[in-house]
Motif scaffolding. Structure first.
Motif, mmCIF file in Angstrom:
data_model
loop_
_atom_site.group_PDB
_atom_site.id
_atom_site.type_symbol
_atom_site.label_atom_id
_atom_site.label_comp_id
_atom_site.label_asym_id
_atom_site.label_seq_id
_atom_site.Cartn_x
_atom_site.Cartn_y
_atom_site.Cartn_z
ATOM 1 N N SER A 1 0.864 -0.974 -0.233
ATOM 2 C CA SER A 1 0.290 0.181 0.202
ATOM 3 C C SER A 1 1.126 1.018 -0.088
ATOM 4 N N TYR B 1 0.540 7.014 13.392
ATOM 5 C CA TYR B 1 0.959 6.113 12.196
ATOM 6 C C TYR B 1 -0.471 4.930 12.120
ATOM 7 N N LYS C 1 -3.533 3.509 9.170
ATOM 8 C CA LYS C 1 -3.594 2.330 8.062
ATOM 9 C C LYS C 1 -5.955 2.026 8.176
ATOM 10 N N THR C 2 -5.711 2.728 6.431
ATOM 11 C CA THR C 2 -6.901 3.001 6.470
ATOM 12 C C THR C 2 -7.122 2.467 4.935
ATOM 13 N N ASP C 3 -8.796 2.825 4.559
ATOM 14 C CA ASP C 3 -9.419 2.250 3.433
ATOM 15 C C ASP C 3 -10.593 2.707 2.735
ATOM 16 N N GLU D 1 -6.781 0.976 -0.205
ATOM 17 C CA GLU D 1 -6.746 0.743 1.155
ATOM 18 C C GLU D 1 -4.724 1.641 0.972
ATOM 19 N N SER E 1 -1.804 3.948 4.192
ATOM 20 C CA SER E 1 -0.859 4.109 5.573
ATOM 21 C C SER E 1 -0.882 5.540 4.965
ATOM 22 N N VAL F 1 7.217 0.429 7.785
ATOM 23 C CA VAL F 1 6.213 0.118 7.870
ATOM 24 C C VAL F 1 6.161 -0.224 6.390
ATOM 25 N N GLU G 1 4.861 -4.728 5.509
ATOM 26 C CA GLU G 1 3.523 -4.835 4.939
ATOM 27 C C GLU G 1 4.040 -6.051 4.170
ATOM 28 N N ASN H 1 -1.142 -4.711 10.894
ATOM 29 C CA ASN H 1 -0.989 -5.721 9.693
ATOM 30 C C ASN H 1 -1.338 -7.138 9.226
#
Length: 434
Positions: A2, A42, A44-46, A51, A53, A251, A255, A284
């Motif tokens: 992402s 920090y 994480k979303t959508d 998606e 960070s 990060v 991922e 994650n």
């Protein structure tokens, strides 16, 4: 993998409020981790199925004599350097300030998508006031209110459209193990100890990210790709804060992995930075192995290992079902035990429990210890199954799932762990309507 979006701006313009608004918009996919230093997060979303960070940086202060603010400035510059897109937050109430102009000047030198968000536009009367921000020379802007969420949808629509395509991971059946940890914990030493002198068994694969290179490891019956964050060359133009830099690169590496090998320095203990990286991996949904390195340098007594392990597990509560291996990269003490453990965690992460076996084990446990009654309502769970997801997730079907509370969900998770061995792997339990 992402993309990363950085939120920047001077202090007190509402960056953190915007950050919280963005990552909490979709409850099912929200992650949040408190950062290394004050006002650092920090997440994480959508949005619209994409998606990514989000990094909430500290307030950028130009020309300050405060050492802490100078460190924040370094971290903001690093975030802008590493991010794929930048949201520049300004305040319609105060208007353009000298610090806004300084940040804008810095952003005009960045060849990345920049979105100016004029915050605190809480009423139609303030919409016209936002026009003055054209003077910053960054083009169009988005009027938002991070408090009530107005305008954030349009902002996210534009951000997502401008993000680069997620970097494809090369097709490879081998698991990926990321070696992560704070600076000087011994990541490079551990990797070098693993690779040894027989270099013919190592082949370099072009990295699928801008920074890392996968190394294929194949010896002693183990075969996997090693994602190394230890040897990445830092950009000379950024005099970064090493702790923040570590999280930025972690990060990406996390991922890009199946299992995260978190290397600690035994002489320094388990500190806040280690915990930040641990929760990055957990949120994650990666497998996790904790390696306590430099164990040969620690003065020991009868219960040293037990006390150290107990302390770590206390820090990582409630996710304590994580393997901890005490190693020395220098003497190669237990480094192969570490790899054996990581391989087992990967197997746990990819484990599938048949529906019949799951019900045979879990339904009697539930019958003996049913969910507590709520408001005179009795919850009956009749069926459970493992969901077809990349990480272990389980659905329990009940007549009144809304009455199942967090303590009972923890109870079910613990029974799953004790019966099926998900050591080192985050698992999720859902209660759904029958």
């Amino acid at each position: 993998m992402s993309a990363i979006v950085a939120i920047v701006g001077r202090p007190n313009v509402g960056k953190s409020t915007l950050f919280n608004r963005l990552i909490k918009r979709r409850d099912a996919i929200v992650d949040e981790i408190s950062g290394v230093t004050r006002d650092r997060h920090y997440g994480k979303t959508d949005w619209n199925g994409r998606e990514f960070s989000i990094i909430d940086t500290g307030g950028y202060v130009v020309g300050s004599d405060d050492i802490f603010e100078q460190e924040i400035d370094k971290q903001v510059e690093l975030a802008m350097d590493e991010a794929d897109a930048i949201i520049f937050v300004v305040d319609v109430v105060t208007g353009i300030t000298g610090m806004d102009e300084e940040v804008a000047q810095l952003l005009r030198q960045v060849n990345k998508p920049i979105f100016m968000a004029v915050n605190k536009v809480d009423s139609a009367m303030r919409v016209a006031d936002a026009a003055e921000f054209y003077a910053l020379g960054l083009g169009d802007y988005y009027t938002i209110s991070s408090i009530n969420g107005s305008g954030t949808g349009e902002l996210l629509d534009a951000v997502v459209e401008a993000l680069p395509e997620d970097e494809a991971i090369a097709e490879d059946e081998l698991p990926r193990f990321a070696v992560v940890g704070r600076p000087n914990a011994g990541k490079s030493s551990f990797i070098n100890a693993l690779l040894g002198e027989d270099r013919y068994i190592v082949t370099d694969i072009a990295g699928t990210t801008r920074d890392s290179v996968d190394t294929k490891y194949n010896r002693y019956g183990f075969e996997f790709n090693l994602v190394d964050t230890a040897g990445i060359r830092r950009k000379s133009k950024v005099k970064e804060d090493l702790e923040f830099y570590t999280v930025m690169r972690s990060v990406r590496a996390i991922e890009h992995s199946d299992v995260c090998i978190l290397v600690l320095d035994a002489t320094r203990g388990f500190e806040g930075q280690d915990l930040n990286i641990f929760w990055l991996a957990e949120r994650n949904r990666k497998g996790i192995v904790i390696l306590v390195n430099k164990w040969d340098l620690v003065e020991k007594h009868t219960n040293t290992v037990k006390e150290f392990e107990t302390y770590i597990r206390k820090q990582i509560e409630p996710f304590t079902d994580v393997p901890i291996v005490f190693i020395s990269s220098l003497t190669k003490q237990r480094i192969y035990k570490a790899i054996e453990t990581a391989v087992q965690v990967y197997k746990n992460k990819t484990k599938r429990i048949s529906t019949s076996q799951l019900n045979d084990v879990m339904l009697p446990i539930i019958a003996n210890t049913p969910p507590p009654a709520q408001k005179g309502k009795y919850v009956k769970i009749k069926f459970c199954t493992q969901l077809p997801t990349p990480t272990p997730q389980f659905a329990f079907f009940a007549n009144l799932p809304q009455y199942v509370k967090e303590p009972y969900r923890r109870f079910i998770e613990n029974r799953l762990r004790s019966n099926f061995d998900f050591n080192g792997v985050p698992i999720q339990v859902y209660f759904r309507k029958k």
